[in-house]
Design a protein around this motif. Structure first.
Motif, PDB file in Angstrom:
ATOM      1  N   SER A   1     -22.273 -98.929 -43.717  1.00 37.85           N
ATOM      2  CA  SER A   1     -22.175 -98.645 -42.281  1.00 37.85           C
ATOM      3  C   SER A   1     -22.636 -97.234 -41.912  1.00 37.85           C
ATOM      4  CB  SER A   1     -20.735 -98.864 -41.820  1.00 37.85           C
ATOM      5  OG  SER A   1     -19.849 -98.118 -42.625  1.00 37.85           O
ATOM      6  N   CYS A   2     -23.322 -96.570 -42.856  1.00 44.57           N
ATOM      7  CA  CYS A   2     -23.848 -95.220 -42.596  1.00 44.57           C
ATOM      8  C   CYS A   2     -25.320 -95.188 -42.983  1.00 44.57           C
ATOM      9  CB  CYS A   2     -23.170 -94.170 -43.473  1.00 44.57           C
ATOM     10  SG  CYS A   2     -21.400 -94.013 -43.299  1.00 44.57           S
ATOM     11  N   ARG A   3     -26.070 -94.239 -42.443  1.00 40.75           N
ATOM     12  CA  ARG A   3     -27.375 -93.904 -43.040  1.00 40.75           C
ATOM     13  C   ARG A   3     -27.215 -92.563 -43.750  1.00 40.75           C
ATOM     14  NH1 ARG A   3     -29.836 -96.658 -38.614  1.00 40.75           N
ATOM     15  NH2 ARG A   3     -30.900 -98.462 -39.491  1.00 40.75           N
ATOM     16  N   LEU A   4     -27.490 -92.588 -45.042  1.00 39.37           N
ATOM     17  CA  LEU A   4     -27.302 -91.415 -45.896  1.00 39.37           C
ATOM     18  C   LEU A   4     -28.626 -91.111 -46.586  1.00 39.37           C
ATOM     19  CD1 LEU A   4     -23.975 -92.694 -47.532  1.00 39.37           C
ATOM     20  CD2 LEU A   4     -24.193 -91.121 -45.589  1.00 39.37           C
ATOM     21  N   TRP A   5     -29.163 -89.920 -46.339  1.00 38.61           N
ATOM     22  CA  TRP A   5     -30.441 -89.555 -46.946  1.00 38.61           C
ATOM     23  C   TRP A   5     -30.227 -88.350 -47.854  1.00 38.61           C
ATOM     24  CZ3 TRP A   5     -34.680 -89.372 -42.501  1.00 38.61           C
ATOM     25  CH2 TRP A   5     -34.718 -90.625 -41.871  1.00 38.61           C
ATOM     26  N   ASP A   6     -30.892 -88.364 -49.008  1.00 37.96           N
ATOM     27  CA  ASP A   6     -30.850 -87.177 -49.854  1.00 37.96           C
ATOM     28  C   ASP A   6     -31.408 -85.996 -49.051  1.00 37.96           C
ATOM     29  OD1 ASP A   6     -30.658 -86.049 -52.788  1.00 37.96           O
ATOM     30  OD2 ASP A   6     -32.551 -85.336 -51.913  1.00 37.96           O
TER      31      ASP A   6
ATOM     32  N   ARG B   1     -33.308 -92.804 -49.508  1.00 35.79           N
ATOM     33  CA  ARG B   1     -32.252 -93.577 -48.837  1.00 35.79           C
ATOM     34  C   ARG B   1     -31.160 -93.933 -49.829  1.00 35.79           C
ATOM     35  NH1 ARG B   1     -36.144 -91.910 -45.512  1.00 35.79           N
ATOM     36  NH2 ARG B   1     -36.416 -93.195 -43.652  1.00 35.79           N
ATOM     37  N   LEU B   2     -29.902 -93.666 -49.444  1.00 41.88           N
ATOM     38  CA  LEU B   2     -28.762 -93.952 -50.328  1.00 41.88           C
ATOM     39  C   LEU B   2     -27.768 -94.875 -49.612  1.00 41.88           C
ATOM     40  CD1 LEU B   2     -28.298 -90.298 -51.671  1.00 41.88           C
ATOM     41  CD2 LEU B   2     -29.255 -92.241 -52.930  1.00 41.88           C
ATOM     42  N   ASP B   3     -28.279 -95.762 -48.786  1.00 43.03           N
ATOM     43  CA  ASP B   3     -27.418 -96.606 -47.944  1.00 43.03           C
ATOM     44  C   ASP B   3     -28.007 -98.008 -47.844  1.00 43.03           C
ATOM     45  OD1 ASP B   3     -29.402 -96.834 -45.756  1.00 43.03           O
ATOM     46  OD2 ASP B   3     -29.152 -94.658 -45.722  1.00 43.03           O
ATOM     47  N   LYS B   4     -27.466 -98.796 -46.932  1.00 44.13           N
ATOM     48  CA  LYS B   4     -27.852-100.209 -46.862  1.00 44.13           C
ATOM     49  C   LYS B   4     -29.316-100.430 -46.465  1.00 44.13           C
ATOM     50  CE  LYS B   4     -26.173-104.124 -44.498  1.00 44.13           C
ATOM     51  NZ  LYS B   4     -25.061-104.717 -43.752  1.00 44.13           N
TER      52      LYS B   4
ATOM     53  N   LYS C   1     -27.602 -85.998 -46.241  1.00 44.90           N
ATOM     54  CA  LYS C   1     -27.662 -85.848 -44.788  1.00 44.90           C
ATOM     55  C   LYS C   1     -27.075 -87.100 -44.140  1.00 44.90           C
ATOM     56  CE  LYS C   1     -31.728 -84.410 -43.267  1.00 44.90           C
ATOM     57  NZ  LYS C   1     -33.171 -84.547 -42.904  1.00 44.90           N
ATOM     58  N   LEU C   2     -26.101 -86.893 -43.235  1.00 43.49           N
ATOM     59  CA  LEU C   2     -25.543 -88.038 -42.497  1.00 43.49           C
ATOM     60  C   LEU C   2     -26.427 -88.268 -41.272  1.00 43.49           C
ATOM     61  CD1 LEU C   2     -23.243 -90.145 -42.122  1.00 43.49           C
ATOM     62  CD2 LEU C   2     -22.098 -88.428 -40.705  1.00 43.49           C
ATOM     63  N   VAL C   3     -27.273 -89.268 -41.347  1.00 42.78           N
ATOM     64  CA  VAL C   3     -28.232 -89.543 -40.264  1.00 42.78           C
ATOM     65  C   VAL C   3     -27.527 -90.231 -39.102  1.00 42.78           C
ATOM     66  CG1 VAL C   3     -30.294 -90.888 -39.677  1.00 42.78           C
ATOM     67  CG2 VAL C   3     -30.191 -89.605 -41.839  1.00 42.78           C
ATOM     68  N   ASP C   4     -26.761 -91.264 -39.416  1.00 46.92           N
ATOM     69  CA  ASP C   4     -25.972 -91.965 -38.394  1.00 46.92           C
ATOM     70  C   ASP C   4     -24.908 -92.813 -39.086  1.00 46.92           C
ATOM     71  OD1 ASP C   4     -27.225 -94.359 -39.253  1.00 46.92           O
ATOM     72  OD2 ASP C   4     -28.791 -94.191 -37.746  1.00 46.92           O
ATOM     73  N   PHE C   5     -24.009 -93.363 -38.314  1.00 48.96           N
ATOM     74  CA  PHE C   5     -23.001 -94.268 -38.873  1.00 48.96           C
ATOM     75  C   PHE C   5     -22.380 -95.101 -37.761  1.00 48.96           C
ATOM     76  CE2 PHE C   5     -19.056 -92.318 -37.376  1.00 48.96           C
ATOM     77  CZ  PHE C   5     -19.444 -91.021 -37.110  1.00 48.96           C
ATOM     78  N   LYS C   6     -21.660 -96.109 -38.188  1.00 47.89           N
ATOM     79  CA  LYS C   6     -20.950 -96.994 -37.257  1.00 47.89           C
ATOM     80  C   LYS C   6     -19.487 -97.043 -37.656  1.00 47.89           C
ATOM     81  CE  LYS C   6     -20.201-101.037 -38.332  1.00 47.89           C
ATOM     82  NZ  LYS C   6     -19.238-102.111 -38.660  1.00 47.89           N
ATOM     83  N   ILE C   7     -18.588 -96.947 -36.703  1.00 49.53           N
ATOM     84  CA  ILE C   7     -17.180 -97.232 -36.999  1.00 49.53           C
ATOM     85  C   ILE C   7     -16.668 -98.296 -36.032  1.00 49.53           C
ATOM     86  CG2 ILE C   7     -16.450 -95.081 -38.098  1.00 49.53           C
ATOM     87  CD1 ILE C   7     -15.341 -94.169 -35.368  1.00 49.53           C
ATOM     88  N   GLU C   8     -15.560 -98.879 -36.432  1.00 48.10           N
ATOM     89  CA  GLU C   8     -14.839 -99.763 -35.525  1.00 48.10           C
ATOM     90  C   GLU C   8     -13.466 -99.156 -35.302  1.00 48.10           C
ATOM     91  OE1 GLU C   8     -15.190-103.922 -36.570  1.00 48.10           O
ATOM     92  OE2 GLU C   8     -17.279-103.594 -37.137  1.00 48.10           O
ATOM     93  N   ILE C   9     -12.959 -99.373 -34.124  1.00 49.00           N
ATOM     94  CA  ILE C   9     -11.705 -98.730 -33.727  1.00 49.00           C
ATOM     95  C   ILE C   9     -10.708 -99.815 -33.332  1.00 49.00           C
ATOM     96  CG2 ILE C   9     -10.684 -97.217 -31.947  1.00 49.00           C
ATOM     97  CD1 ILE C   9     -13.288 -95.531 -32.153  1.00 49.00           C
ATOM     98  N   GLY C  10      -9.449 -99.600 -33.734  1.00 47.21           N
ATOM     99  CA  GLY C  10      -8.420-100.591 -33.425  1.00 47.21           C
ATOM    100  C   GLY C  10      -7.289 -99.982 -32.628  1.00 47.21           C
TER     101      GLY C  10
END
Ligand code: TMP
Length: 253
Positions: free
Chosen positions: A201-206, A212-215, A172-181
């Motif tokens: 830079s994402c929250r990834l849950w089984d 939790r499979l992220d930072k 499950k993609l809970v949230d994420f962050k991107i940067e844009i150029g």
């Protein structure tokens, strides 16, 4: 690497001068930081995994027509990217409440949101990347209204793509962050996805267990971070190897 000129060193990556004008080499370090670098560690193998995972997501995005800075992977820890002018904002998309949103609003983590919600933080470590309203962004000249509209559209496309890719492997993609150029092409400029897309830079849950499979594994001391990232890479079929990058470099059209 010593032969290359260092352009910028961040917490998890270093940028070096690229082989051609308009390119940079992005090197993924093993350093992990959280809470504005108050907590830090070196997680062996993290850089290798994030290099491969970011390559995988950026390549997929390009294949569905979302422009990114990625050109090709060079080796285990380095990729060739287009040099862009980074807009000093973290663009965050949330599908479920978690992290700072859950804390700020007293929501239970994992509560589904009525729609994907996009928010912006001002990229400034000294200030702890504060959340900023759109009015600040426009008034302080960090981006125009047109840029903002384009950034939201880009972020939502990334969200749909990443949500689907993750869902297909039980995440499950809970949230994420991107940067844009900003990429300048003659008199024109356009906005493209830059930096990295990885479990940093994402929250990834089984999907089944909410594991939790992220930072957050590192931020909250939930276990071994490299194991969590390896599991994401394994499910996606993206395993780091010593092999040379496959195929031709993907160029932005
Ligand atoms: P947050 O809930 O802490 O605001 O984080 C939202 C998302 O942004 C989450 O997927 C983690 C990511 N993130 C970063 O990539 N870098 C950061 O410095 C922070 C604070 C969050």
């Amino acid at each position: 690497m010593a032969r290359r000129k260092k352009i910028y060193e961040g917490k998890a990556k270093t940028l070096y001068e690229g082989p051609e004008p308009g390119t940079l080499v992005q090197y993924f370090k093993d350093d992990a930081t959280a809470f504005n670098a108050e907590k830090r560690d070196v997680i062996e193998g993290k850089g290798v995994l994030n290099n491969r995972l970011s390559e995988y997501f950026m390549t997929g995005l390009q294949q569905i027509g979302v422009p990114t800075h990625f050109l090709k992977r060079i080796n285990m820890r380095e990729q060739l990217i287009r040099a862009v002018e980074i807009i000093p904002l973290e663009v965050i998309v949330r599908n479920y409440a978690a992290g700072s949103m859950a804390k700020r609003l007293g929501m239970e983590e994992g509560t589904p949101l009525p729609r994907p919600m996009v928010e912006f933080s001002y990229k400034n470590d000294d200030l702890g990347d504060p959340l900023v309203p759109e009015e600040y962004i426009i008034s302080f000249g960090w981006a125009s209204q047109q840029d903002l509209d384009d950034m939201v559209a880009l972020a939502l496309r990334v969200n749909d793509f990443l949500s689907g890719v993750m869902y297909a492997v039980g995440i499950k993609l809970v949230d994420f962050k991107i940067e844009i150029g900003r990429l300048y092409e003659g008199d024109f400029q356009r906005l493209i996805v830059a930096d990295e897309i990885s479990p940093d830079s994402c929250r990834l849950w089984d999907l089944e267990t909410n594991e939790r499979l992220d930072k957050d594994v590192f931020r909250r001391d939930l276990g071994n971070l490299a194991d969590a990232y390896t599991e994401v890479a394994r499910r996606l079929g993206v395993m780091p190897t010593n092999s040379a990058p496959l195929g031709k470099p993907t160029l932005i059209n």
